[in-house]
Motif scaffolding. Structure first.
Motif, mmCIF file in Angstrom:
data_model
loop_
_atom_site.group_PDB
_atom_site.id
_atom_site.type_symbol
_atom_site.label_atom_id
_atom_site.label_comp_id
_atom_site.label_asym_id
_atom_site.label_seq_id
_atom_site.Cartn_x
_atom_site.Cartn_y
_atom_site.Cartn_z
ATOM 1 N N ILE A 173 -3.283 8.122 9.672
ATOM 2 C CA ILE A 173 -3.395 8.785 8.366
ATOM 3 C C ILE A 173 -3.889 10.216 8.522
ATOM 4 O O ILE A 173 -3.897 10.976 7.561
ATOM 5 N N VAL A 205 1.031 1.140 2.194
ATOM 6 C CA VAL A 205 1.024 1.214 0.730
ATOM 7 C C VAL A 205 0.546 2.594 0.271
ATOM 8 O O VAL A 205 1.111 3.183 -0.655
ATOM 9 N N LEU A 206 -0.482 3.133 0.933
ATOM 10 C CA LEU A 206 -0.947 4.482 0.580
ATOM 11 C C LEU A 206 0.177 5.490 0.765
ATOM 12 O O LEU A 206 0.414 6.362 -0.073
ATOM 13 N N ALA A 251 3.448 4.833 0.873
ATOM 14 C CA ALA A 251 4.559 4.537 -0.040
ATOM 15 C C ALA A 251 4.271 5.023 -1.452
ATOM 16 O O ALA A 251 5.180 5.355 -2.201
ATOM 17 N N THR A 252 2.998 5.048 -1.837
ATOM 18 C CA THR A 252 2.659 5.462 -3.195
ATOM 19 C C THR A 252 2.198 6.917 -3.237
ATOM 20 O O THR A 252 1.547 7.345 -4.186
ATOM 21 N N ARG A 271 6.231 11.743 -5.098
ATOM 22 C CA ARG A 271 5.826 11.114 -6.330
ATOM 23 C C ARG A 271 4.328 11.280 -6.562
ATOM 24 O O ARG A 271 3.537 11.206 -5.673
ATOM 25 N N ASP A 312 8.985 0.995 -3.548
ATOM 26 C CA ASP A 312 8.339 1.609 -2.383
ATOM 27 C C ASP A 312 7.314 0.664 -1.755
ATOM 28 O O ASP A 312 7.207 0.579 -0.530
ATOM 29 N N VAL A 313 6.568 -0.035 -2.612
ATOM 30 C CA VAL A 313 5.566 -0.970 -2.094
ATOM 31 C C VAL A 313 6.243 -2.177 -1.437
ATOM 32 O O VAL A 313 5.834 -2.633 -0.371
ATOM 33 N N ALA A 360 7.482 -0.902 1.827
ATOM 34 C CA ALA A 360 6.364 -0.598 2.739
ATOM 35 C C ALA A 360 5.731 -1.866 3.291
ATOM 36 O O ALA A 360 5.209 -1.880 4.400
ATOM 37 N N THR A 361 5.777 -2.948 2.509
ATOM 38 C CA THR A 361 5.151 -4.186 2.964
ATOM 39 C C THR A 361 6.187 -5.154 3.536
ATOM 40 O O THR A 361 5.934 -6.350 3.647
ATOM 41 N N PHE A 367 -0.553 0.820 -7.501
ATOM 42 C CA PHE A 367 -0.343 2.214 -7.924
ATOM 43 C C PHE A 367 -0.425 2.390 -9.435
ATOM 44 O O PHE A 367 -0.432 3.529 -9.918
ATOM 45 N N ARG A 390 0.082 8.763 -1.437
ATOM 46 C CA ARG A 390 -1.300 9.179 -1.306
ATOM 47 C C ARG A 390 -1.671 9.653 0.100
ATOM 48 O O ARG A 390 -2.814 9.924 0.368
ATOM 49 N N LEU A 391 -0.681 9.763 0.970
ATOM 50 C CA LEU A 391 -0.955 10.344 2.292
ATOM 51 C C LEU A 391 -0.141 11.610 2.502
ATOM 52 O O LEU A 391 0.002 12.078 3.610
#
Lengths: 323, 323
Positions: free
Chosen positions: B67, A311-312, A314-315, A323, B310-311, B314-315, B237, A317-318
């Motif tokens: 990460i 999720v990080l 995908a949104t 986006r 995206d979420v 991703a999930t 998000f 934040r990594l």
């Protein structure tokens, strides 16, 4: 007046959906049904409704293409009818998404039962009125259900389905199956509860948020960041109960309740907690054990960790996304 | 006793972190600080604490590699000390994550202020005790702050930072900056509020969930599904305020409050809502306008839609992934 069921076709055979009310929610439903390959007829009394609806569907379409359209799905399978009667005349299913005013819903649902073919199931998108209160004016109320979506209905899977006192159980079953076939994730409720399930939960959070802003305890920005940077990351794929069970370590929900039970008496929110008696404790522990199934604590931690990372990423934040 | 600040080093220069208490939260903090390249010394009085801690760090490490580790980060930079005094003797920062018992926290924080070098900032992971109540027994209380994380601290970015009545404002500033440098997303609070911000919000939701289970209104599975299939997808998000603003269509939060304001009086949750007066309405509308910045309604809808897609992907809910 006789109450008519069964529906004229099986849920799997429904082809034409009428969307009554074409604002943000009704229009979102129209986009969803179009993407899933249905013929959609919409009606909305607002003078600029058709233009807004077509704009909404056009704006949503690239997203819908991305997640994959049903065979034959096309935005031009949307018809905007001039009258309510015309919109629902051939409908196999009706989704009502009028403004949230009880009297309006009552008269509209009565009109819809009269204008549809016998047995056609009619679902209301209401955010919280019980169907029992909305179906009072309808002659043929047996086929009226709540089908409560989340915004935007074309992307968020959840729909909550529940009937009223006069609703035939068969209509609830029909609607639940129809939504499943139409690609939704369905929670069928056995009894009416104001706000259903998800809205009760998010309304509790929302009211606490409003209190905090009203009292200068937090800003809108603080509230939003506290969720998106915190619990919201887990809730995208693991619900609050199983999440809390994992916070209890290998002792799970049992340890969590035994350890944090006393904090239910703390003023951590303006909402009073129920008594954490043995029955409630056991229901929570057993519910989480069922959710875990045969996955060990380590399995669950690994799944949660991978979920948060996904999720990080995908949104955005990594790094690696724009986006 | 003199209250000592400033800290012996700048937040950017901190190298050694002591983690006091090494359960799920303390161990999760240790994993986080190790991954960010710190030397970590842990202490926990439980006999099997070291074994559990090393197992937790080993289990988390693949996620942390995924990460991205800081340069030189390694699990073997974790030392488990035999005594509290040994653990904190050289620490540049202390994170206390003992069990949630007020008396224990009080005496532990007093012991920590005595055992650390003068000026070292000490943060408590407490889930909800105000620092004012926890710092009563400490001699040198000026450098005691709350640094409240979310589980798991090595993946969820949020940390809420707030001081107590005896805390020096400089310690709050130091801790906030330290956490930022250590890769956290920091909410610094100006005043003590039981449950801080995110916990108040999730506690309201949690209590409503417990009431629903206690009353047979919903099962644990219903509650979890209602969030993961519904609002939880957006909250990963986009926070609840901006999400609700979008549900108001082009009219935004103003339309939303004018339309759904009356539902604040509805029994949609057991939490009473505040009066939606002009000041609160305007604060919500202005807060959402600030959050939107120069993005139009269409921009926000597109961003939300892409975020949900995206979420979902991703999930594992759009196919293409195996989880």
């Amino acid at each position: 007046m006789p109450e008519t069921l069964p529906a004229p076709c099986a849920p799997e055979d429904a082809r034409r959906v009428a969307c009554i009310g074409a604002g943000v929610i009704g229009g979102g439903w129209a986009a969803h049904f179009l993407a899933r390959g249905y013929d959609v007829t919409a009606w909305d009394p607002a003078p600029d409704a058709e233009e807004k609806l077509r704009r909404l569907v056009a704006a949503a379409w690239p997203a819908l293409e991305q997640i994959g359209l049903a065979e034959g799905a096309a935005p031009n399978r949307l018809t905007v009818a001039g009258t309510l009667a015309e919109a629902v005349a051939d409908a196999d299913f009706v989704q009502e998404s009028a403004p949230e005013k009880l009297e309006l819903k009552r008269s509209l649902l009565a009109e819809l039962t009269a204008a549809t073919r016998p047995g056609v199931v009619i679902a209301s998108s209401t955010s919280g009125y019980p169907m029992t209160d909305m179906q009072t004016a309808a002659g043929d109320a047996a086929r009226l259900v709540v089908g409560h979506p989340f915004n935007p209905p074309y992307l968020i899977p959840l729909v909550e389905v529940v009937g009223g006192e006069r609703t035939d159980r068969a209509a609830v079953t029909w609607a639940s199956r129809f939504y499943e076939v139409a690609g939704k994730s369905v929670l069928t409720m056995d009894r009416e509860l104001p706000g259903f399930i998800a809205n009760r939960l998010q309304e509790a959070l929302w009211r606490e948020a409003l209190h905090m802003v009203a009292n200068g305890e937090a800003s809108v920005a603080d509230i939003d960041a506290s969720i998106t940077e915190g619990p919201g990351l887990r809730w995208a794929f693991m619900g609050p109960c199983l999440t809390f069970a994992l916070a209890g370590g290998e002792g799970g929900m049992a340890h969590m309740l035994d350890h944090f039970g006393p904090s239910l008496k703390s003023p951590w929110t303006r909402l009073e907690a129920p008594e954490l008696d043995r029955a409630l404790r056991d229901a929570m522990v057993e519910g989480c054990a069922e959710a875990a199934g045969d996955r060990s604590y380590a399995d669950l931690v690994a799944a949660r960790d991978q979920g948060v990372i996904d999720v990080l990423r995908a949104t955005g934040r990594l790094g690696g996304t724009t986006r």
